[in-house]
Scaffold this active site. Structure first.
Site, PDB file in Angstrom:
ATOM      1  N   ALA A  12      24.056 -10.324   3.020  1.00 24.28           N
ATOM      2  CA  ALA A  12      24.816  -9.444   3.913  1.00 24.28           C
ATOM      3  C   ALA A  12      25.237 -10.167   5.183  1.00 24.28           C
ATOM      4  CB  ALA A  12      23.969  -8.223   4.276  1.00 24.28           C
ATOM      5  N   ARG A  18      38.107  -8.261   6.972  1.00 20.13           N
ATOM      6  CA  ARG A  18      39.169  -7.365   6.500  1.00 20.13           C
ATOM      7  C   ARG A  18      38.899  -5.890   6.787  1.00 20.13           C
ATOM      8  NH1 ARG A  18      40.252  -8.440   0.530  1.00 20.13           N
ATOM      9  NH2 ARG A  18      38.313  -9.614   0.493  1.00 20.13           N
ATOM     10  N   GLY A  81      28.066 -20.303   2.367  1.00 19.95           N
ATOM     11  CA  GLY A  81      28.234 -19.941   0.964  1.00 19.95           C
ATOM     12  C   GLY A  81      27.069 -19.126   0.430  1.00 19.95           C
ATOM     13  N   GLY A 104      25.143  -6.920  -0.078  1.00 20.35           N
ATOM     14  CA  GLY A 104      25.077  -5.772   0.821  1.00 20.35           C
ATOM     15  C   GLY A 104      26.314  -4.903   0.799  1.00 20.35           C
ATOM     16  N   LYS A 352      24.180  30.447  19.940  1.00 16.95           N
ATOM     17  CA  LYS A 352      23.526  29.189  20.317  1.00 16.95           C
ATOM     18  C   LYS A 352      22.095  29.439  20.758  1.00 16.95           C
ATOM     19  CE  LYS A 352      22.685  27.379  24.054  1.00 16.95           C
ATOM     20  NZ  LYS A 352      22.637  26.956  25.461  1.00 16.95           N
ATOM     21  N   TYR A 388      24.689  31.052  31.882  1.00 15.31           N
ATOM     22  CA  TYR A 388      24.783  29.834  32.688  1.00 15.31           C
ATOM     23  C   TYR A 388      25.269  30.195  34.078  1.00 15.31           C
ATOM     24  CZ  TYR A 388      26.062  24.949  33.620  1.00 15.31           C
ATOM     25  OH  TYR A 388      26.163  23.678  34.135  1.00 15.31           O
ATOM     26  N   SER A 406      31.267  47.480  23.097  1.00 14.14           N
ATOM     27  CA  SER A 406      32.223  46.376  23.133  1.00 14.14           C
ATOM     28  C   SER A 406      32.388  45.843  24.546  1.00 14.14           C
ATOM     29  CB  SER A 406      33.586  46.875  22.639  1.00 14.14           C
ATOM     30  OG  SER A 406      33.448  47.266  21.299  1.00 14.14           O
TER      31      SER A 406
HETATM   32  C1  UD1 Z   1      31.484 -13.843  -4.918  1.00 13.99           C
HETATM   33  C2  UD1 Z   1      31.247 -14.755  -6.133  1.00 13.99           C
HETATM   34  C3  UD1 Z   1      32.305 -14.455  -7.198  1.00 13.99           C
HETATM   35  C4  UD1 Z   1      32.258 -13.010  -7.580  1.00 13.99           C
HETATM   36  C5  UD1 Z   1      32.429 -12.124  -6.344  1.00 13.99           C
HETATM   37  C6  UD1 Z   1      32.183 -10.676  -6.705  1.00 13.99           C
HETATM   38  C7  UD1 Z   1      30.337 -16.828  -5.211  1.00 13.99           C
HETATM   39  C8  UD1 Z   1      30.621 -18.233  -4.857  1.00 13.99           C
HETATM   40  N1  UD1 Z   1      31.355 -16.127  -5.701  1.00 13.99           N
HETATM   41  O1  UD1 Z   1      32.764 -14.207  -4.393  1.00 13.99           O
HETATM   42  O2  UD1 Z   1      32.079 -15.273  -8.353  1.00 13.99           O
HETATM   43  O3  UD1 Z   1      33.288 -12.724  -8.524  1.00 13.99           O
HETATM   44  O4  UD1 Z   1      31.456 -12.479  -5.333  1.00 13.99           O
HETATM   45  O5  UD1 Z   1      32.456  -9.862  -5.612  1.00 13.99           O
HETATM   46  O6  UD1 Z   1      29.215 -16.401  -5.080  1.00 13.99           O
HETATM   47  N2  UD1 Z   1      27.498 -14.011   1.903  1.00 13.99           N
HETATM   48  C9  UD1 Z   1      26.481 -14.435   2.723  1.00 13.99           C
HETATM   49  N3  UD1 Z   1      26.509 -15.694   3.212  1.00 13.99           N
HETATM   50  C10 UD1 Z   1      27.496 -16.581   2.903  1.00 13.99           C
HETATM   51  C11 UD1 Z   1      28.536 -16.126   2.051  1.00 13.99           C
HETATM   52  C12 UD1 Z   1      28.504 -14.840   1.566  1.00 13.99           C
HETATM   53  O7  UD1 Z   1      25.556 -13.674   3.019  1.00 13.99           O
HETATM   54  O8  UD1 Z   1      27.426 -17.707   3.377  1.00 13.99           O
HETATM   55  C13 UD1 Z   1      27.458 -12.643   1.374  1.00 13.99           C
HETATM   56  C14 UD1 Z   1      28.614 -11.777   1.810  1.00 13.99           C
HETATM   57  O9  UD1 Z   1      28.289 -11.043   2.971  1.00 13.99           O
HETATM   58  C15 UD1 Z   1      28.825 -10.857   0.611  1.00 13.99           C
HETATM   59  C16 UD1 Z   1      28.357 -11.694  -0.564  1.00 13.99           C
HETATM   60  O10 UD1 Z   1      27.560 -12.717  -0.024  1.00 13.99           O
HETATM   61  O11 UD1 Z   1      27.993  -9.725   0.689  1.00 13.99           O
HETATM   62  C17 UD1 Z   1      29.518 -12.265  -1.351  1.00 13.99           C
HETATM   63  O12 UD1 Z   1      30.271 -13.091  -0.521  1.00 13.99           O
HETATM   64  P1  UD1 Z   1      31.848 -13.123  -0.612  1.00 13.99           P
HETATM   65  O13 UD1 Z   1      32.357 -14.091   0.376  1.00 13.99           O
HETATM   66  O14 UD1 Z   1      32.391 -11.754  -0.574  1.00 13.99           O
HETATM   67  O15 UD1 Z   1      32.029 -13.738  -2.074  1.00 13.99           O
HETATM   68  P2  UD1 Z   1      33.317 -13.731  -2.936  1.00 13.99           P
HETATM   69  O16 UD1 Z   1      34.217 -14.819  -2.488  1.00 13.99           O
HETATM   70  O17 UD1 Z   1      33.861 -12.389  -3.037  1.00 13.99           O
END
Ligand code: UD1
Ligand code: CA
Length: 455
Positions: A12, A18, A81, A104, A352, A388, A406
């Site tokens: 999360a 977005r 990532g 999340g 109330k 009040y 009334s």
């Molecule tokens: C990810 C998957 C993709 C899948 C898709 C489904 C990977 C590389 N790709 O892509 O294959 O089809 O979800 O929705 O896993 N997050 C972190 N830390 C980070 C990056 C992400 O906590 O460094 C969390 C985000 O908050 C989110 C989740 O991981 O809840 C997924 O991250 P997001 O960037 O949405 O992944 P996608 O590119 O959608």
């Protein structure tokens, strides 16, 4: 069957750009509660030994808002990532059993789906949740070898034209044995278009390791939908609301239209409850047997006794209503109100912080605030408790069997004694003795021959 310990990691840390909001994405409400809470609840249903949530920079707000003592909060300072995110949580887990990774922002996955994934991973293999979709855009694609076995997952941005045509996509949810996951994560690099450590690369790593990859499918086509935008949030809200409506229908509640109901909390219903279109329930609401709620009502933290009829367009908050009562249409019942059995509160009546005893009625256009009203009292149209004085609130006491005519003003603090009748238009500033008639009428004067002014 899962016999090994289960541990859940929820990712999360993403910013949720977005959503165009200052609120962290996972705190946006779904059915009245933060999205992440829905994910935590699905995780808790699996009774995990450890539950870790990876939050990003500024994620303290998330931890503070959710107040979940069973959660190990893990901060991932930079979002390098999904694999990197899971790695941050690994030291907080037990070094055995199965690790399940959830997102999340994917709050509606069925418990059965998650269980099947965990059970598959418990057999010492990697388990991934995939889905066939018509439009695979945005998802990682599941690449299979010549004999149909899963070979790897490729992210859209790294995929070839041919791979992009694949319609089997990665939902992102995976489960794996701790030791194997730890080893695979260490092997993952970031040599890809986004320069990120992809969790999806564990699939290739498992295959290279000679470890089987089990594929499981969600029970429904929509349960793995995630939230990246307000549009997706709105769509998920309707799906969650339909889940709620269906659960109520299955329990025997009659809904005029399951698509026009919003439950943002817990709604408990007795037998033969009817709910008309466009009602909104917030917090804990209890409706007794045979209760009917008219169109367009809003009920928050309310309990309603058996056989009571709430007519259309009423707003009730933090109140309790007895049995066989009749409320509305267009009544407003505010916090601290207790209405006993067989009370009638009619149109354009506001109550109330007051109690109304059994069988008492305020049927039209009244304000009853900070009042203790006995049994079988009749409050006439236009009657107001003047509670009040500009600085303090004062109580009005109306004893049993009183009739208030009334357009009466009751200037609190004031008590109207048992069985008293107060004449129409009175302004009551002193206590009214029990029984008898109390009037403060001005004399009626007629001026014959008086002419109305003309333009
Ligand atoms: C990810 C998957 C993709 C899948 C898709 C489904 C990977 C590389 N790709 O892509 O294959 O089809 O979800 O929705 O896993 N997050 C972190 N830390 C980070 C990056 C992400 O906590 O460094 C969390 C985000 O908050 C989110 C989740 O991981 O809840 C997924 O991250 P997001 O960037 O949405 O992944 P996608 O590119 O959608
Ligand atoms: Ca995503």
């Amino acid at each position: 069957m899962t016999t090994q310990p289960l541990q859940v990691v929820v990712l999360a840390a993403g910013k949720g750009k977005r959503m165009h909001s200052r609120l962290p994405k996972v705190l946006h409400p779904l059915a009245g509660r933060p999205m992440l809470l829905h994910v935590l609840e699905s995780a808790r249903r699996l009774a995990p030994g450890r539950l870790a949530v990876v939050i990003g920079h500024g994620g303290e707000a998330v931890a503070a808002r959710l107040d979940a003592p069973d959660v190990a909060w893990v901060v991932q300072d930079r979002q390098l990532g999904t694999a990197h995110a899971v790695m941050q949580a690994m030291p907080r887990l037990e070094r055995s059993g199965v690790v399940l990774v959830l997102y999340g922002d994917v709050p509606r996955i069925a418990t059965g789906t998650l269980r099947s994934l965990v059970d598959a991973a418990a057999e010492n293999q990697l388990a991934i949740l995939t889905q066939e979709v018509d439009d695979p855009r945005g998802y990682g694609r599941v690449v299979r070898d010549g004999s149909g076995r899963v070979a790897r997952i490729v992210e859209e941005r790294d995929a070839t034209e041919a791979e992009r045509a694949i319609r089997e996509v990665n939902t992102g949810v995976v489960a794996a044995p701790f030791a194997r996951l730890e080893k695979w994560l260490e092997s993952i690099g970031n040599a890809n278009v986004q320069g990120e450590y992809y969790l999806t690369d564990i699939v290739g790593a498992a295959v290279a390791d000679g470890c089987p990859v089990a594929v499981r499918r969600p029970q429904s086509a929509t349960e793995c939908l995630g939230v990246n935008s307000k549009r997706e949030l709105a769509r998920l809200e309707r799906l969650v609301q339909l889940d709620r409506a269906n659960a109520l229908l299955d329990a025997g509640v009659t809904l005029a239209d399951p698509a026009r109901l919003d439950v943002r909390g817990e709604l408990a219903c007795g037998e033969d409850v009817f709910i008309d279109a466009n009602c909104l329930f917030e917090g804990r609401v209890t409706l007794g047997d045979g209760v009917s709620v008219g169109a367009g009502c809003v009920l928050r933290e309310v309990s309603v006794g058996a056989g009571t009829e709430i007519r259309p367009y009423c707003v009730l908050e933090e109140a309790s209503v007895g049995e066989r009562a009749r409320i509305g249409p267009y009544a407003r019942i505010r916090p601290g109100t207790e209405l006993a059995d067989e009370v009638h509160v009619g149109n354009f009546v506001e109550v109330k912080a007051s109690t109304l005893g059994r069988g008492s009625k305020a049927n039209h256009l009244a304000y009853v605030g900070d009042a203790t009203v006995g049994r079988d009292v009749n409050i006439g149209a236009g009657t107001i408790t003047c509670n009040y004085d500009g600085a303090n609130k004062h109580r009005t006491v109306i004893e049993d069997d009183v009739h208030i005519g009334s357009d009466v003003q009751l200037v609190a603090p004031v008590t109207v004694g048992k069985g008293a009748t107060v004449g129409a238009g009175a302004t009551i500033v002193k206590d009214v003795p029990p029984g008898g008639l109390t009037l403060t009428e001005a004399k009626q004067v007629s001026k014959p021959g008086w002419k109305r002014p003309r333009k």
